[in-house]
Design an enzyme around this catalytic site. Structure first.
Site, PDB file in Angstrom:
ATOM      1  NE  ARG A  70       2.893  -8.833   5.675  1.00 13.09           N
ATOM      2  CZ  ARG A  70       1.560  -8.785   5.557  1.00 13.09           C
ATOM      3  NH1 ARG A  70       0.803  -9.583   6.301  1.00 13.09           N
ATOM      4  NH2 ARG A  70       0.994  -7.956   4.698  1.00 13.09           N
ATOM      5  CG  ASP A 120      -1.798  -5.891  -1.753  1.00 14.05           C
ATOM      6  OD1 ASP A 120      -2.944  -5.665  -1.340  1.00 14.05           O
ATOM      7  OD2 ASP A 120      -0.789  -5.356  -1.280  1.00 14.05           O
ATOM      8  CB  CYS A 147      -1.023  -0.004   1.138  1.00  9.73           C
ATOM      9  SG  CYS A 147      -0.538  -0.839   2.639  1.00  9.73           S
ATOM     10  CD  GLN A 171      -1.177  -9.566   0.433  1.00 10.69           C
ATOM     11  OE1 GLN A 171      -1.481 -10.394   1.269  1.00 10.69           O
ATOM     12  NE2 GLN A 171      -1.215  -8.277   0.673  1.00 10.69           N
ATOM     13  CG  HIS A 191      -3.769  -0.810  -2.304  1.00 10.93           C
ATOM     14  ND1 HIS A 191      -2.664  -1.564  -2.615  1.00 10.93           N
ATOM     15  CD2 HIS A 191      -4.015  -1.008  -0.987  1.00 10.93           C
ATOM     16  CE1 HIS A 191      -2.251  -2.185  -1.524  1.00 10.93           C
ATOM     17  NE2 HIS A 191      -3.049  -1.867  -0.522  1.00 10.93           N
ATOM     18  CE  LYS A 205     -11.566  -5.424  10.573  1.00 15.41           C
ATOM     19  NZ  LYS A 205     -10.371  -6.184  10.962  1.00 15.41           N
ATOM     20  CG  HIS A 214      -5.967  -1.269   2.216  1.00 17.96           C
ATOM     21  ND1 HIS A 214      -4.595  -1.184   2.207  1.00 17.96           N
ATOM     22  CD2 HIS A 214      -6.413  -0.115   2.772  1.00 17.96           C
ATOM     23  CE1 HIS A 214      -4.222  -0.024   2.752  1.00 17.96           C
ATOM     24  NE2 HIS A 214      -5.306   0.631   3.096  1.00 17.96           N
TER      25      HIS A 214
END
Length: 607
Positions: A413, A433, A384, A431, A435, A514, A561
């Site tokens: 991570r 991912d 992000c 992933q 945005h 969320k 997200h």
């Protein structure tokens, strides 16, 4: 807090109980608890008695008395069956003990074990029963004891000195737990001052640390069941006798607060149910799941493996690589149809980026950080902040919105070694991912598009799933009006999706509401894969803006997200176990796995 493998273990008889510690702390805590409880009861009696109205979900209004009437009293008025089975209540959106007096006019909901609220409370209370058994059996210093994040069972962390627990200890622990259950110990609650809490737990440095870290305005609560007096925000079930079946599952080591430089603790996992039948069914499911453990199947079928020289980072062999790529190709094909733009962003950034995003302050310990030419850099744990740089690198117009940026970039991570679990908890992963940068007026349509995407993919995979709207938490960023508009947009999108959903009051992220999506596989296990979160904070931290219809006016975008698969590694593992749960018994050749996948993913062409 992560599990650490290969904990030291000794026979049960080699570590005598610390009777001196117990004889000091148990009577002291009980005496303080009872003294404070008595004072609070006297005070509440002096201010109680005013009539109040309690509104039930169906609109029925019950009469009660302020500081006297409890949710249990209302349950008894409704039916004996409900009073016998209600575990927890919700008062004006806040979870509330069944025995806790109501403080004014309110809306009231009651929950049994068949609800998420009831189950979570049941397992949280079971953790206290486990904690009582551990403290009484071993004289350990208790740390924390929550229900697990996966929603099945609980654990308790404690400090035992040199003792390492293993399965040989379970019978002794379960005996102590069942003793507490048989005594029908009520869960009692008091509120304490910071000084009272510090005095009550002065012999336990772990509890003292928790207390000192609490915000100054935080209400501190303590619960008692039998000899156990524990720092806890609650709430809890009425008494220990509701737990009819109890079992220890495993024991491992853990670091205090997940920090490998801190004290090594012992973590005991448990499971409990209101009847023995459900416990037997759970144990049977666990045994069934072991047959289809992706870690065994992946090696046997030459899909992937892990090597000790790179813990948490998996090697994908040719067959595994084909499935991995097909999963990404499936999502990429949908990106082209749904108006996403695939982008590529750097793997490492100067730490200035993470300071702007807030991750340096809140997430640095979970990052791989290193020095390059006397400057600090970090491998990205998420995409992000990089996507914010992409948005801001030139002037943006309202005509470009919504802008949907998708990124399969490699993420790292720094998970604790003990937390690593096959493909489901790793250090290196990718992933799907993405945005979405949009205007406030576009939130509803974008959320509906993501929900449609999730439904499309999960139907193909053969998953069932549940939706929950998590709303504004107690501490949040931004103004109330923006939050209310966002929650209204999410509510409208959920209603128009045609799927059942529930509201999860106060569980949104601090930066925005969320939608939580949990999937159930063929073995009826729940997983969190997809993500859908609104974010008002990052666009503000990066000072993102676009030109509105009036070009002289700049407006701030909203950031969404979202992920469908989540981690590709994790989804690979879930799908492998999910299809084997429906497929032939035992281990089969990888070609048969492809055939199973092809039935559900025919257009992905596994060959």
């Amino acid at each position: 807090m992560g599990d650490v493998p290969d904990a030291k273990s000794k026979p049960c008889h080699s570590h005598p109980k610390d009777d001196e510690y117990l004889s000091c702390v148990i009577p002291k805590r009980i005496a303080l608890f009872e003294s404070i409880k008595s004072q609070q009861i006297s005070h509440r009696r002096s201010i109680s008695g005013d009539p109040i109205k309690i509104t039930l979900p169906d609109g029925t209004v019950k009469e009660g008395k302020k500081w006297e009437t409890t949710p249990f009293d209302i349950a008894k008025e409704i039916s004996k069956g409900l009073a016998s089975n209600a575990l927890i209540s919700q008062v004006n959106g806040v979870l509330w003990d069944m025995s806790r007096a109501l403080e004014g006019d309110c809306g009231l909901k009651l929950f049994t074990f068949d609800s998420d609220e009831g189950r979570d409370t049941f397992w949280h209370s079971s953790a206290h029963i486990l904690g009582q058994a551990l403290e009484m059996e071993y004289g350990c210093k208790l740390c924390i004891g929550p229900c697990t994040t996966r929603g099945e069972g609980f654990y308790y962390d404690a400090f035992y000195g040199e003792l390492g627990l293993n399965e040989d200890h379970f019978k002794q622990i379960e005996s102590g737990a069942l003793k507490a259950v048989g005594e029908k110990q009520p869960f009692e609650r008091i509120e304490v001052s910071r000084n009272q809490a510090l005095e009550m737990f002065s012999e336990n440095s772990f509890k003292i640390e928790i207390i000192n870290d609490l915000p100054e305005d935080k209400t501190i609560t303590v619960y008692r069941c039998g000899p156990l007096v524990d720092l806890c925000r609650g709430p809890h079930i009425p008494n220990t006798s509701f737990v009819k079946a109890f079992a220890c599952l495993k024991a491992s080591s853990a670091y205090w607060r997940g920090n490998r430089d801190r004290e090594s603790l012992q973590r005991v996992y448990g499971i409990s149910y209101p009847d023995s039948k459900r416990l037997k069914e759970y144990i049977a499911r666990i045994e069934e799941a072991k047959k289809y453990d992706h870690r065994l199947l992946g090696v046997k079928q030459e899909l992937f493996f892990c090597h000790p020289l790179s813990p948490g980072s998996w090697f994908f062999l040719p067959h595994g690589g084909r499935i991995y790529n097909k999963l990404m190709e499936f999502i990429k094909a949908q990106y082209r149809e749904r108006g996403y733009h695939e982008v590529f962003s750097p793997t490492m950034y100067n730490m200035q980026l993470w300071e702007t995003s807030g991750h340096a302050a809140n997430y640095k310990e979970n990052m791989f950080v290193f020095e390059v030419e006397k400057q600090e850099f970090g491998l990205k744990p998420m995409n992000c902040p990089g996507h914010c740089l992409m948005f801001e690198h030139r002037v943006r117009s309202y005509r470009e919105l919504p802008l949907r940026l998708a990124d399969f970039g490699v993420l790292h991570r720094n998970e604790a070694s003990g937390a690593l679990t096959g493909l489901t908890r790793v250090r290196r992963f990718q992933q799907d991912d993405a945005h979405i940068f949009c205007r406030e007026s576009q939130i509803k349509d974008e959320v509906m598009g993501v929900l449609d995407f999730i439904n499309y993919a999960y139907n193909i995979f053969g998953f069932t799933y549940e939706l929950k709207l998590s709303t504004r938490p107690e501490k949040y960023l931004g103004d109330l009006e923006t939050w209310e508009k966002a929650e209204a947009a999410l509510t409208e999108a959920l209603n128009q999706s045609g799927k059942p959903w529930e509201i999860n009051e106060g569980d949104g992220a601090f930066y925005g509401p969320k939608i939580d999506i949990s999937v159930s596989d063929a073995l009826n296990r729940k997983f969190q894969c997809a993500t859908l979160q609104l974010d008002f904070q990052l666009p503000s931290r990066f000072d993102l803006s676009y030109s509105a219809e009036d070009e002289a006016k700049r407006e701030r975008p909203v950031m969404i997200h979202r992920a469908i698969l989540g981690s590709v590694e994790r989804m690979f593992a879930i799908l492998l176990e999910h299809y084997k749960g429906n497929g032939p018994s035992g281990l089969v050749h990888v070609k048969q796995l492809f055939a199973l996948c092809q039935r559900n993913l025919s257009h992905m062409h596994f060959r």
